[in-house]
Enzyme design. Structure first.
Site, PDB file in Angstrom:
ATOM      1  CB  SER A   1      -0.880  -0.025   1.255  1.00  0.00           C
ATOM      2  OG  SER A   1      -1.580   1.196   1.401  1.00  0.00           O
TER       3      SER A   1
ATOM      4  CE  LYS B   1      -4.540  -0.050   0.413  1.00  0.00           C
ATOM      5  NZ  LYS B   1      -5.237  -0.798   1.492  1.00  0.00           N
TER       6      LYS B   1
ATOM      7  CE  LYS C   1      -3.935   3.782   2.255  1.00  0.00           C
ATOM      8  NZ  LYS C   1      -5.210   3.257   2.768  1.00  0.00           N
TER       9      LYS C   1
ATOM     10  CG  ASP D   1      -7.735   2.394   0.599  1.00  0.00           C
ATOM     11  OD1 ASP D   1      -8.874   2.896   0.741  1.00  0.00           O
ATOM     12  OD2 ASP D   1      -7.134   1.785   1.505  1.00  0.00           O
TER      13      ASP D   1
ATOM     14  CD  GLU E   1      -8.663  -0.955   0.584  1.00  0.00           C
ATOM     15  OE1 GLU E   1      -7.811  -1.415  -0.201  1.00  0.00           O
ATOM     16  OE2 GLU E   1      -8.472  -0.870   1.809  1.00  0.00           O
TER      17      GLU E   1
ATOM     18  CG  ASP F   1     -10.320  -0.951   5.057  1.00  0.00           C
ATOM     19  OD1 ASP F   1     -10.617  -1.349   6.189  1.00  0.00           O
ATOM     20  OD2 ASP F   1      -9.213  -0.422   4.817  1.00  0.00           O
TER      21      ASP F   1
ATOM     22  CE  LYS G   1      -7.097  -2.208   6.853  1.00  0.00           C
ATOM     23  NZ  LYS G   1      -7.202  -0.739   6.827  1.00  0.00           N
TER      24      LYS G   1
ATOM     25  N   GLY H   1      -3.765  -4.112   6.288  1.00  0.00           N
ATOM     26  CA  GLY H   1      -2.779  -3.788   7.308  1.00  0.00           C
ATOM     27  C   GLY H   1      -3.038  -2.411   7.882  1.00  0.00           C
TER      28      GLY H   1
HETATM   29  O1  OSB Z   1      -6.986   1.827   4.490  1.00  0.00           O
HETATM   30  O2  OSB Z   1      -5.863   0.056   4.361  1.00  0.00           O
HETATM   31  C1  OSB Z   1      -5.996   1.201   4.814  1.00  0.00           C
HETATM   32  C2  OSB Z   1      -2.895   2.204   6.848  1.00  0.00           C
HETATM   33  C3  OSB Z   1      -3.478   2.933   7.853  1.00  0.00           C
HETATM   34  C4  OSB Z   1      -4.836   3.128   7.838  1.00  0.00           C
HETATM   35  C5  OSB Z   1      -5.619   2.582   6.823  1.00  0.00           C
HETATM   36  C6  OSB Z   1      -5.040   1.816   5.814  1.00  0.00           C
HETATM   37  C7  OSB Z   1      -3.650   1.662   5.819  1.00  0.00           C
HETATM   38  C8  OSB Z   1      -2.923   0.958   4.769  1.00  0.00           C
HETATM   39  C9  OSB Z   1      -1.562   0.446   5.148  1.00  0.00           C
HETATM   40  O3  OSB Z   1      -3.313   0.860   3.639  1.00  0.00           O
HETATM   41  C10 OSB Z   1      -1.330  -0.984   4.823  1.00  0.00           C
HETATM   42  C11 OSB Z   1      -0.102  -1.507   5.519  1.00  0.00           C
HETATM   43  O4  OSB Z   1      -0.146  -1.786   6.737  1.00  0.00           O
HETATM   44  O5  OSB Z   1       0.923  -1.636   4.850  1.00  0.00           O
HETATM   45 MG    MG Z   2      -8.192   0.668   3.169  1.00  0.00          MG
END
Ligand code: OSB
Ligand code: MG
Length: 377
Positions: A137, A163, A165, A191, A216, A241, A265, A293
């Site tokens: 991510s 992925k 952001k 995401d 996402e 999510d 999660k 994660g």
């Molecule tokens: O939306 O998946 C998410 C990290 C913090 C809060 C929300 C998210 C995330 C990540 C990080 O996408 C994924 C990782 O732990 O590498």
């Molecule tokens: Mg997410």
């Protein structure tokens, strides 16, 4: 199973690189670690994924500290459970919300049970995989070119899914730059962490035209009905999510057609028991899941990897190796990735990694030891 002692610690861990999403930025993690112990000295560890501020969800490190010390630990330390699968339902029946706080304790109980039985956590959870495909991510970057460079590095490192952001104003161009750099080499997803609304349909349609593996959580967590409306208008699968807080919401998603994939999660749903329930509901409906994660340390990663060994975790998880986040992780061996896969530990009881208690001690900023004893005057 009878937990008689719970140690709650807060540690600080600096991220190697700041991580930025549509809701905020992190350059260090305040992490709560839970250690539960039984009468015979066996212990189990859990990690709370709550963040410093309520950006991803309403919980924070400090609300979790309060919830664990005031309500969750006293309940768990006051009774005997036949097994760890009873802990989550007992906490859900007693208290509303606070899933991340509950999960930290519930997952520590699963690890404790695995230690007591002398079997790997993955086996106790009935996971079947020997290894799990890993995706990355990537946080928001300052320019499309910068993001494309990060994505190129990630593809070269072997990640099986990349992925990105995204946020309004930093989406189509950024994803296009990545696809331009990578071609069809690796699946790409985006995401939004709830930053979009149905008013952004124009942008969402442009993303839809990009052959992304999934989009996402584009809309807010409570927007199951609006996600269904959006999914009807887009051909790219939506992945939920934040919206999926338990098996009931997974059923709602499937009934309403709000999405076609679930990011599971365990911290968000209240622990391994609830995560397995989401997994099972999705499996029954032919909906694939993957393990998300929350920038966990090696303790949370161990729980996520064990969970992701269940059969319906059919898509790459956000399970990056330790070195991606930390200068040094708090577990031995550190988590690694080989050809885009993480190995599920099956050669020793519990988490499969050893906690560096000396390092944890050094990083600890506060600690409380709780027992079942109540103060009587
Ligand atoms: O939306 O998946 C998410 C990290 C913090 C809060 C929300 C998210 C995330 C990540 C990080 O996408 C994924 C990782 O732990 O590498
Ligand atoms: Mg997410």
């Amino acid at each position: 199973m009878r937990p008689v002692r719970l140690v709650l610690r807060e540690i600080g861990l600096r991220l190697r690189e700041p991580f930025r999403t549509s809701t905020g930025a992190w350059d260090q993690r305040r992490i709560l670690l839970v250690e539960v112990g039984d009468e015979d000295g066996a212990t189990g560890w859990g990690e709370c994924v709550a963040e410093e501020s309520p950006l991803y969800g309403p919980e924070t490190v400090d609300t979790a500290w309060l919830a664990i010390t005031a309500w969750i630990a006293p309940l768990v330390l006051s009774r005997e459970f036949t097994g760890p699968e009873e802990v989550g339902p007992a906490l859900e029946a007693a208290f509303r919300g606070h899933h991340m706080a509950k999960a930290a304790v519930e997952m520590a109980c699963w690890d404790l049970a695995a230690e007591q039985e002398g079997i790997p956590l993955a086996e106790l959870l009935e996971g079947t995989r020997a290894e799990v495909a890993t995706g990355i991510s990537l946080g928001l970057q300052s320019s499309p070119a910068q993001l494309a460079e990060k994505a190129t590095e990630a593809a070269a490192a072997g990640y099986r899914r990349i992925k990105l952001k995204i946020a309004p104003g930093a989406d189509v161009e950024f994803a296009a730059a990545v696809q331009g750099a990578l071609g069809e080499e690796v699946p790409v997803s985006v995401d939004g962490n709830g930053a979009y609304s149905l008013g952004d349909l124009e942008v969402l349609r442009r993303l839809d035209a990009m052959q992304l593996a999934m989009i996402e959580q584009p809309l807010a967590a409570g927007d199951l009905v609006r996600h269904a409306e959006l999914q009807r208008r887009l051909s790219t699968p939506l992945c939920l999510d934040e919206s999926i807080t338990g098996a009931d919401r997974a059923e709602d998603m499937i009934t309403l057609g709000s999405g076609r994939i679930i990011n599971v999660k365990p911290g968000r749903v209240g622990g391994h028991g609830a995560a397995r329930a989401v997994h099972d509901v999705a499996a029954g409906a032919g909906v694939p899941v993957w393990c998300g994660g929350m920038l966990e340390s090696g303790v949370g990663r161990a729980h996520n990897v064990a969970l992701a060994s269940l059969p319906n975790f059919r898509l790459p998880g956000d399970l990056s190796p330790s070195a991606r986040y930390w200068e040094r992780d708090i577990v031995h061996p550190e988590w690694t990735m080989s050809a885009g896969m993480v190995t599920v530990p099956r050669d020793r009881p519990g988490l499969g990694v050893e906690i560096d208690e000396e390092m944890v001690e050094e990083l600890t900023v506060r600690r409380v030891v709780l027992t079942g004893r109540t103060l009587t005057l």
